[in-house]
Design a protein around this motif. Structure first.
Motif, mmCIF file in Angstrom:
data_model
loop_
_atom_site.group_PDB
_atom_site.id
_atom_site.type_symbol
_atom_site.label_atom_id
_atom_site.label_comp_id
_atom_site.label_asym_id
_atom_site.label_seq_id
_atom_site.Cartn_x
_atom_site.Cartn_y
_atom_site.Cartn_z
ATOM 1 N N PHE A 99 -3.898 4.418 -0.531
ATOM 2 C CA PHE A 99 -4.201 2.954 -0.118
ATOM 3 C C PHE A 99 -4.215 2.977 1.472
ATOM 4 N N ALA A 100 -4.685 2.229 2.269
ATOM 5 C CA ALA A 100 -4.715 2.088 3.618
ATOM 6 C C ALA A 100 -3.709 1.410 4.018
ATOM 7 N N THR A 101 -2.691 1.760 4.740
ATOM 8 C CA THR A 101 -1.355 0.891 5.040
ATOM 9 C C THR A 101 -2.215 0.213 6.325
ATOM 10 N N GLY A 102 -1.654 -1.044 6.642
ATOM 11 C CA GLY A 102 -2.121 -1.771 7.687
ATOM 12 C C GLY A 102 -3.160 -2.784 7.178
ATOM 13 N N ILE A 103 -3.405 -2.778 5.844
ATOM 14 C CA ILE A 103 -4.423 -3.605 5.148
ATOM 15 C C ILE A 103 -3.630 -4.012 3.957
ATOM 16 N N GLY A 104 -3.611 -5.247 3.740
ATOM 17 C CA GLY A 104 -2.554 -5.841 2.651
ATOM 18 C C GLY A 104 -1.315 -6.258 2.869
ATOM 19 N N SER A 119 0.809 -1.265 -0.041
ATOM 20 C CA SER A 119 0.014 0.158 0.122
ATOM 21 C C SER A 119 0.893 1.188 0.026
ATOM 22 N N ALA A 120 1.870 1.132 0.982
ATOM 23 C CA ALA A 120 2.684 2.665 0.849
ATOM 24 C C ALA A 120 3.496 2.670 -0.333
ATOM 25 N N GLY A 121 3.908 1.637 -0.941
ATOM 26 C CA GLY A 121 4.590 1.549 -2.066
ATOM 27 C C GLY A 121 3.881 2.233 -3.373
ATOM 28 N N ARG A 122 2.725 1.796 -3.370
ATOM 29 C CA ARG A 122 1.605 2.165 -4.296
ATOM 30 C C ARG A 122 1.404 3.741 -4.112
ATOM 31 N N ASN A 123 1.373 4.036 -2.810
ATOM 32 C CA ASN A 123 1.104 5.697 -2.492
ATOM 33 C C ASN A 123 2.283 6.278 -2.828
ATOM 34 N N THR A 124 3.418 5.904 -2.651
ATOM 35 C CA THR A 124 4.723 6.466 -3.345
ATOM 36 C C THR A 124 4.712 6.712 -4.728
ATOM 37 N N GLY A 125 4.305 5.931 -5.452
ATOM 38 C CA GLY A 125 4.155 6.012 -7.045
ATOM 39 C C GLY A 125 3.272 6.971 -7.157
#
Length: 332
Positions: free
Chosen positions: A181-186, A77-83
């Protein structure tokens, strides 16, 4: 160069391990070969310095590929948010690091955005089995276990509750409205194969923008590599349990009514038909029939067990998640 009248599309590929080196290169090559070129490809590396440096060297002279480090906590999720934050396109598409897209993948995505109400478009993900063919016992109804489209999904270009994250795109306005995207899910680097982050985002988006249209177009095809270890029942059981845990988090975030709406239809209609089909094949002495019927039953029970455990943990406050705000980052 984007076609006149169609949005520029940034493609985000999140990578985390050098074990998938050849897969990552193949994924990037498939984006570069699109009939409708991407505006850019962003490779986001999840807290792996060696991989970050190696990919940086591989694409240091490329003007169409950027290599970035995940600026958030470990996880997809955090990777996608970075992108998303670093991208420049009006549309942001996501491709798994172990998948390759067919030549018209982005073309079909982009065409759907001619309708300004469309906020997300997903595609069809086909499994590429390491053994060369589907295991006889593995039911098509559970292809989501290996990150692929499954029996029961609608065909054609149709409206859906949520897209599937490994083969999906979103209009940038979607992130303006709902956040990232929510971090802590996925998936977060742990060994347990969680999921559900794209479902949670899509439901949040529908609440923030009730007029939003979300589509799946099964002409937008990618081929997702399924390693040999995921062809075994042990992984099947682990993944279905983890999906139950994930659904509990999604239900906690957006409510059980909306969070499990599609799953109820899937469980009460698609899966019983799959069991009946497997038993019929067994009676006709067709290979794998009994195994498929048994796997469907086992998958339902294991997922239900994960959901119950996840629900108890959520009520006790044992899990947390947060939604990233990425709307304004990375814009020119």
């Amino acid at each position: 160069m984007s076609d006149p009248g169609t949005p520029g599309v940034s493609v985000v590929i999140c990578a985390y391990t050098e074990d998938r080196w050849e897969d990552v290169l193949a994924a990037v090559a498939s984006v570069r070969a699109q009939s409708r070129p991407a505006l850019e490809t962003l490779l986001v590396v999840d807290h792996n310095r060696d991989l970050l440096e190696r990919l940086g060297k591989e694409y240091e002279e490329a003007d169409d590929v950027r290599v970035l480090a995940n600026t958030g906590p470990r996880g997809l999720s955090a990777g996608r948010n970075t992108g998303i934050a670093a991208s420049r396109g009006e549309v942001v598409a996501f491709l798994d690091d172990d998948a390759v897209a067919e030549r018209d993948w982005l073309k079909h995505f982009a065409e759907a955005y001619d309708d300004p109400r469309v906020m997300a478009v997903g595609g069809r993900t086909e499994p590429a089995w390491a053994s060369g063919r589907r295991p006889a016992w593995f039911p098509e109804e559970f292809d989501w276990v290996v990150g692929c489209a499954y029996r029961g999904l609608p065909r054609g270009r149709v409206r859906v509750r949520n897209v599937l994250g490994g083969n999906a795109s979103f209009r940038r306005e979607a992130f303006d409205a709902a956040g990232g995207f929510a971090t802590g899910i996925g998936r977060d680097g742990d060994e347990r194969p969680l999921g559900g982050e794209e479902t949670e985002l899509c439901i949040r988006l529908g609440r923030a923008r009730p007029d939003a249209v979300l589509l799946i177009d099964d002409r937008a095809v990618i081929h997702h590599r399924v390693p040999e270890v995921r062809e075994h029942f042990r992984y099947f059981r682990t993944r279905t349990y983890a999906e139950g845990l994930s659904k509990a988090l999604v239900a906690r975030s957006v409510g059980a009514k909306k969070g499990l709406e599609s799953e109820r239809r899937y469980t009460t209609r698609v899966l019983p038909a799959g069991v009946a089909r497997g038993l019929r094949d067994a009676l006709l002495a067709r290979p794998g029939g009994a195994g498929r019927a048994g796997a469907i039953v086992a998958g339902v029970l294991t997922a239900a067990g994960g959901y119950l455990v996840g629900s108890v943990r959520a009520r006790r406050g044992g899990v947390t998640f947060s939604v990233a705000v990425v709307a304004e980052a990375g814009r020119d």
